[in-house]
Motif scaffolding. Structure first.
Motif, PDB file in Angstrom:
ATOM      1  N   PRO A  74       0.602  -1.233   0.049  1.00 55.94           N
ATOM      2  CA  PRO A  74      -0.259  -0.453   0.067  1.00 55.94           C
ATOM      3  C   PRO A  74       0.861   1.066   0.184  1.00 55.94           C
ATOM      4  CG  PRO A  74      -0.786  -1.559   1.688  1.00 55.94           C
ATOM      5  CD  PRO A  74       0.532  -2.389   1.058  1.00 55.94           C
ATOM      6  N   SER A  75       0.275   2.445  -1.038  1.00 56.31           N
ATOM      7  CA  SER A  75       0.658   3.930  -1.065  1.00 56.31           C
ATOM      8  C   SER A  75       1.981   4.220  -0.755  1.00 56.31           C
ATOM      9  CB  SER A  75       1.033   4.354   0.446  1.00 56.31           C
ATOM     10  OG  SER A  75      -0.150   4.363   1.088  1.00 56.31           O
ATOM     11  N   ILE A  76       2.510   3.151  -2.062  1.00 54.89           N
ATOM     12  CA  ILE A  76       4.118   3.287  -2.997  1.00 54.89           C
ATOM     13  C   ILE A  76       3.682   2.577  -4.399  1.00 54.89           C
ATOM     14  CG2 ILE A  76       5.627   1.717  -2.669  1.00 54.89           C
ATOM     15  CD1 ILE A  76       6.589   1.261  -0.201  1.00 54.89           C
ATOM     16  N   THR A  77       4.187   4.468  -4.833  1.00 56.26           N
ATOM     17  CA  THR A  77       4.226   3.952  -6.180  1.00 56.26           C
ATOM     18  C   THR A  77       6.305   3.919  -6.273  1.00 56.26           C
ATOM     19  OG1 THR A  77       5.009   6.559  -6.105  1.00 56.26           O
ATOM     20  CG2 THR A  77       2.389   5.776  -5.831  1.00 56.26           C
ATOM     21  N   ASN A  78       6.023   3.860  -7.978  1.00 51.72           N
ATOM     22  CA  ASN A  78       8.193   3.754  -8.746  1.00 51.72           C
ATOM     23  C   ASN A  78       7.991   3.814  -9.599  1.00 51.72           C
ATOM     24  OD1 ASN A  78       6.487   1.091  -9.574  1.00 51.72           O
ATOM     25  ND2 ASN A  78       8.570   0.768  -9.321  1.00 51.72           N
ATOM     26  N   ASN A 545      -3.608  -5.306  -1.419  1.00 54.09           N
ATOM     27  CA  ASN A 545      -2.619  -4.110  -1.466  1.00 54.09           C
ATOM     28  C   ASN A 545      -3.403  -2.840  -2.077  1.00 54.09           C
ATOM     29  OD1 ASN A 545      -0.418  -5.407   0.369  1.00 54.09           O
ATOM     30  ND2 ASN A 545      -0.218  -6.585  -1.077  1.00 54.09           N
ATOM     31  N   SER A 546      -3.709  -2.036  -1.102  1.00 49.95           N
ATOM     32  CA  SER A 546      -4.836  -0.601  -1.981  1.00 49.95           C
ATOM     33  C   SER A 546      -4.648   0.038  -0.893  1.00 49.95           C
ATOM     34  CB  SER A 546      -6.130  -0.865  -1.722  1.00 49.95           C
ATOM     35  OG  SER A 546      -6.287  -2.397  -2.516  1.00 49.95           O
ATOM     36  N   SER A 547      -5.207   1.418  -1.590  1.00 53.46           N
ATOM     37  CA  SER A 547      -4.377   2.447  -0.131  1.00 53.46           C
ATOM     38  C   SER A 547      -5.263   3.913  -1.173  1.00 53.46           C
ATOM     39  CB  SER A 547      -2.869   3.339  -0.339  1.00 53.46           C
ATOM     40  OG  SER A 547      -2.402   3.273  -1.317  1.00 53.46           O
ATOM     41  N   PHE A 548      -6.505   4.611  -0.328  1.00 52.77           N
ATOM     42  CA  PHE A 548      -6.866   5.462  -0.532  1.00 52.77           C
ATOM     43  C   PHE A 548      -6.585   6.746   0.156  1.00 52.77           C
ATOM     44  CE2 PHE A 548      -9.640   1.323  -0.429  1.00 52.77           C
ATOM     45  CZ  PHE A 548      -9.810   1.714  -1.809  1.00 52.77           C
ATOM     46  N   ASN A 549      -5.948   7.488  -0.592  1.00 51.10           N
ATOM     47  CA  ASN A 549      -5.713   9.028  -0.268  1.00 51.10           C
ATOM     48  C   ASN A 549      -6.532  10.138  -0.209  1.00 51.10           C
ATOM     49  OD1 ASN A 549      -2.954   7.825   1.177  1.00 51.10           O
ATOM     50  ND2 ASN A 549      -3.156   7.528  -1.602  1.00 51.10           N
ATOM     51  N   TYR A 550      -6.407  11.195   0.679  1.00 51.25           N
ATOM     52  CA  TYR A 550      -5.938  12.324   0.531  1.00 51.25           C
ATOM     53  C   TYR A 550      -5.466  13.501   1.139  1.00 51.25           C
ATOM     54  CZ  TYR A 550      -8.875  16.789   1.082  1.00 51.25           C
ATOM     55  OH  TYR A 550      -9.608  18.356   0.591  1.00 51.25           O
ATOM     56  N   ILE A 551      -4.428  14.039   0.766  1.00 55.01           N
ATOM     57  CA  ILE A 551      -3.810  15.062   0.586  1.00 55.01           C
ATOM     58  C   ILE A 551      -3.876  16.396   0.234  1.00 55.01           C
ATOM     59  CG2 ILE A 551      -1.252  15.258   0.356  1.00 55.01           C
ATOM     60  CD1 ILE A 551      -1.422  12.124  -0.077  1.00 55.01           C
ATOM     61  N   ARG A 552      -3.761  17.574   1.214  1.00 52.74           N
ATOM     62  CA  ARG A 552      -3.206  18.813   0.137  1.00 52.74           C
ATOM     63  C   ARG A 552      -2.063  19.386   0.967  1.00 52.74           C
ATOM     64  NH1 ARG A 552      -6.731  16.834  -2.271  1.00 52.74           N
ATOM     65  NH2 ARG A 552      -8.683  17.028  -2.575  1.00 52.74           N
ATOM     66  N   ILE A 553      -1.454  20.524   0.782  1.00 52.08           N
ATOM     67  CA  ILE A 553      -0.640  21.863   0.804  1.00 52.08           C
ATOM     68  C   ILE A 553      -1.837  22.865   0.971  1.00 52.08           C
ATOM     69  CG2 ILE A 553       1.195  22.761   0.097  1.00 52.08           C
ATOM     70  CD1 ILE A 553       2.355  20.298  -1.594  1.00 52.08           C
ATOM     71  N   LYS A 554      -1.163  24.137   1.786  1.00 53.60           N
ATOM     72  CA  LYS A 554      -1.362  25.385   2.411  1.00 53.60           C
ATOM     73  C   LYS A 554      -0.615  26.184   2.211  1.00 53.60           C
ATOM     74  CE  LYS A 554      -4.155  28.233   5.019  1.00 53.60           C
ATOM     75  NZ  LYS A 554      -4.779  28.199   6.339  1.00 53.60           N
ATOM     76  N   GLU A 555      -1.175  27.166   1.239  1.00 54.84           N
ATOM     77  CA  GLU A 555       0.430  28.048   1.357  1.00 54.84           C
ATOM     78  C   GLU A 555      -0.409  28.757   1.057  1.00 54.84           C
ATOM     79  OE1 GLU A 555       4.699  29.127   1.023  1.00 54.84           O
ATOM     80  OE2 GLU A 555       3.491  27.433   1.266  1.00 54.84           O
ATOM     81  N   GLN A 556       0.196  30.035   1.894  1.00 58.98           N
ATOM     82  CA  GLN A 556      -1.198  31.548   1.869  1.00 58.98           C
ATOM     83  C   GLN A 556      -2.410  31.060   1.938  1.00 58.98           C
ATOM     84  OE1 GLN A 556       1.223  34.055  -0.586  1.00 58.98           O
ATOM     85  NE2 GLN A 556       2.555  33.641   0.785  1.00 58.98           N
ATOM     86  N   SER A 557      -3.114  31.878   0.826  1.00 61.28           N
ATOM     87  CA  SER A 557      -4.150  31.113   0.470  1.00 61.28           C
ATOM     88  C   SER A 557      -5.149  30.513  -0.173  1.00 61.28           C
ATOM     89  CB  SER A 557      -5.031  32.795   0.328  1.00 61.28           C
ATOM     90  OG  SER A 557      -4.655  32.967  -0.874  1.00 61.28           O
ATOM     91  N   GLU A 558      -3.263  29.499  -0.918  1.00 58.32           N
ATOM     92  CA  GLU A 558      -3.793  29.004  -1.411  1.00 58.32           C
ATOM     93  C   GLU A 558      -3.654  27.311  -1.653  1.00 58.32           C
ATOM     94  OE1 GLU A 558      -4.174  29.269  -5.497  1.00 58.32           O
ATOM     95  OE2 GLU A 558      -4.505  31.858  -4.075  1.00 58.32           O
TER      96      GLU A 558
END
Length: 664
Positions: A74-78, A545-558
């Motif tokens: 799970p959660s590995i890319t190559n 083997n599976s993964s479901f992801n929710y990923i975010r970045i905050k930079e100032q107002s973006e």
């Protein structure tokens, strides 16, 4: 210091040969076990981990880079530079690149301290000698070496206590790929054991001019007494590659999938590692385990600036040359009783790496030296109360970096306190629930500090121009459930990783071909990961083997998604077993992912089908692997170039691999 270590190794080997004449035969079951690495997790540890045993590794190993096997979890890319499974390949864990993954062999750090990368290609066919791999996702338990920021990959050396056996094998596959190897394991005789493997690997590579020619040797030997064990590991490898690390525009791929954007570039590297381990049984319930290790690296690679800039190639050719030495030591004292375990340890190393830059016609351009040292101490405790198991682990880590060259540089130092706590609860037979909370910090790499330059830049006042020097931090929550019954084994977990000042890839490359990074204000990664094995009946089993992801970045107002982080990854395998026959069919779905911070350029989702057939006949084993059965044209890595062009890394079309092994 290095010469004293090598002298000690020679004396140790000589003692084995001398004592072999005098020792009496002993039943190996009555002597002390091999040195056990104390950093690994077990079934009660409240962290997310997954073991890949030797049987599974050997069934799927064809000399490919380990990242291809890791990507089935799970959660590995190559992806690979050359498009096939030999040569340079890379992996990401939970969307985080491998310079943020702690990688060790029997506790010895494999990450280069300066750039924090681990290069399996310098140790070709290493999986052929590994007795187990443990993957810990998230901060996990305390480790030696670089921070377990995204997680850790622990490799374990051959088990010398295995039965005496000799195996030879030869493989052949698409793109003129060849592997030949031989393995000898003596088993324990007269309290001694000896193991050696030698491998030769060659491939033309899928892309044009992307060949890999490499060799490696793994030697392991040990002395096994009633209250102490000595073990020596020596791993050495060399490789010569034609380079293919540049992405290719989709328009060129449409014309010819094998297009290589690199021209006239090669590399040459030699790396060797030696580790001497000792385990002493102090008392019935306590033991002391210690290791001294040394790693040497030398090599160079070419850099064609014109092809990097998209211009016609000329006679101009740059070269970057490296030579490094890493010398370290660690020791752990362990007290273990039925419901109580306490371990405390110390680790330290000193490292230096010489950098040289030159150009074919201009000659030497610069020379500098990087120095990096670290020391860490940790203490961890786990104990059981009824059906509860409590875990606490704290590590202090100090590291420093200095530079000597044409520019004045003030040494940088970083201090990290990395605590972890957790609890697990066995609420019914074969079922366990766990939760852990951990935090760790990580210093920037030399490449981060120098802004992608191999020689430090200076301003008009000859003051060093430093790009990133602040560390990054993560707080990791892991909530999981482990279940085991007659027909089903299930590991499922939720994770939430909260980052501050995270150093992330920006999608571009610097002037020496290394990936550039940025700090971001806030970011988090959360998701669900599943590892399940279900036996349908005596012959058929399903592995997911599976993964479901929710990923975010905050930079100032973006607010935006990070690059190269697919929201969904699914690996599904159906395995049929009957007597000596094994047939496997696997499918991988990888969701689309962005290549830039603007979230405008993306890599498309794809489905990949692979298969394997293996048959054992007396002392022979025959294997056939067919990959990408549907001949899917897919990319699993890419970036947006400085001129706005989308560049991709195309992977191999339908390809095969056949292997035969003979054991006696």
């Amino acid at each position: 210091m290095t010469k004293y270590f090598l002298l000690f190794v020679v004396v140790f080997l000589k003692s084995i040969l001398i004592n072999a004449q005098e020792a009496t035969s002993v039943d190996s079951t009555k002597i002390l076990n091999e040195v056990i690495v104390v950093y690994q997790a077990n079934k009660l540890t409240p962290f997310t981990f997954q073991d890949i045993p030797a049987k599974e590794l050997k069934a799927k190993s064809t000399g490919q880079e380990p990242s291809f096997l890791l990507s089935e979890t799970p959660s590995i890319t190559n992806y690979s530079d050359a498009g096939n499974s030999q040569g340079y390949s890379y992996f990401r864990m939970r969307g985080i690149d491998q310079t943020r993954v702690n990688i060790t062999l029997d506790g010895v750090p494999l990450n280069e301290p300066e750039d924090q990368g681990a290069y399996f290609s310098n140790y070709p066919d290493i999986v052929n000698s590994v007795s187990k791999i443990q993957i810990q996702r998230g901060v996990g338990t305390s480790k030696n070496g670089v921070a377990s920021y995204a997680g850790s990959i622990q490799l374990f050396s051959p088990k010398l206590q295995d039965s005496a056996k000799t195996t030879v094998g030869i493989d052949y596959g698409s793109f003129n790929s060849v592997r030949a190897f031989g393995i000898y394991n003596s088993g324990i005789k007269n309290k001694k054991a000896f193991y050696i493997r030698a491998s030769q690997i060659y491939s033309d590579g899928y892309k044009y001019n992307s060949s890999n020619n490499s060799q490696s040797v793994f030697l392991s030997t040990g002395l096994f007494n009633d209250t102490s064990t000595w073990k020596l590991n020596i791993l050495a490898g060399q490789q010569k590659n034609e380079l293919a690390w540049l992405g290719v525009a989709d328009s060129l791929i449409q014309r010819d999938r094998r297009t290589n954007a690199n021209e006239n570039e090669k590399d040459r590297f030699v790396q060797a590692l030696a580790q001497l381990q000792h385990k002493w049984k102090v008392s019935t319930h306590s033991s002391l385990q210690s290791s001294v290790y040394y790693t040497y690296l030398t090599g160079d690679y070419d850099f064609n600036l014109n092809t990097f800039l998209g211009l016609p190639s000329t006679e101009e050719l740059f070269n970057y040359d490296f030579q490094s030495n890493l010398l370290g030591f660690f020791s752990n004292y362990r007290v273990s009783k039925k419901k109580f375990n306490w371990t405390t340890g110390i680790h330290g190393n000193v490292y230096e790496r010489e950098h040289r830059g030159s150009e074919r016609s201009l000659g030497d351009l610069y020379k500098n030296m990087g120095h990096k040292n670290e020391i860490s101490i940790f203490s961890k405790l786990d104990f059981m109360v009824n059906d509860f198991s409590f875990f606490a682990d704290i590590q202090y880590r100090y590291t420093s970096f200095d530079y000597t060259g044409s520019v004045n540089f003030d040494p940088r130092t970083w201090h990290f306190v990395n605590p972890k706590i957790g609890v697990s609860f066995k609420f019914q037979q074969g079922s366990l629930l766990y939760y852990s909370l951990g935090s760790t910090g990580r210093e920037p790499t030399r490449n981060d500090i120098f802004g992608g330059n191999d020689d430090l830049l200076a301003d008009d006042m000859n003051t060093a121009v430093v790009f990133i020097e602040d560390p990054e931090y993560v707080v990791d929550h892991e909530l999981g459930w482990r279940f085991s019954s007659k027909n089903l084994t299930l590991d499922m977990n939720l994770y939430y990783m909260d980052f501050s000042n995270e150093i992330v890839l920006q999608g571009n490359f610097g002037p020496n071909g290394l990936a550039l990074t940025n700090n971001v204000e806030e970011s988090y990664r959360t998701g669900v990961e599943v590892n399940a094995v279900y036996s349908i009946n005596h012959n058929f089993s399903l592995i997911n083997n599976s993964s479901f992801n929710y990923i975010r970045i905050k930079e100032q107002s973006e607010v935006f998604s990070p690059i190269l982080t697919p929201p969904v990854l699914i690996n599904q395998e159906l395995v049929y077993t009957h007597n000596n026959l094994v047939v496997g069919l696997s499918a991988r779905y990888q969701d689309d992912s962005y290549m830039d911070f603007a979230n405008t350029a993306a890599i498309d989702a794809y489905v990949l089908l692979n298969s394997r057939i293996q048959y054992a006949l007396e002392r022979y084993q025959f294997s056939v692997f067919v990959n990408n059965i549907t001949n899917t044209t897919y990319f699993n890595n890419g970036y947006v170039d400085f001129d706005g062009t989308n560049k991709f890394f195309v992977q191999a079309p339908t390809n095969f691999h056949v292997a035969i092994q003979y054991s006696f």
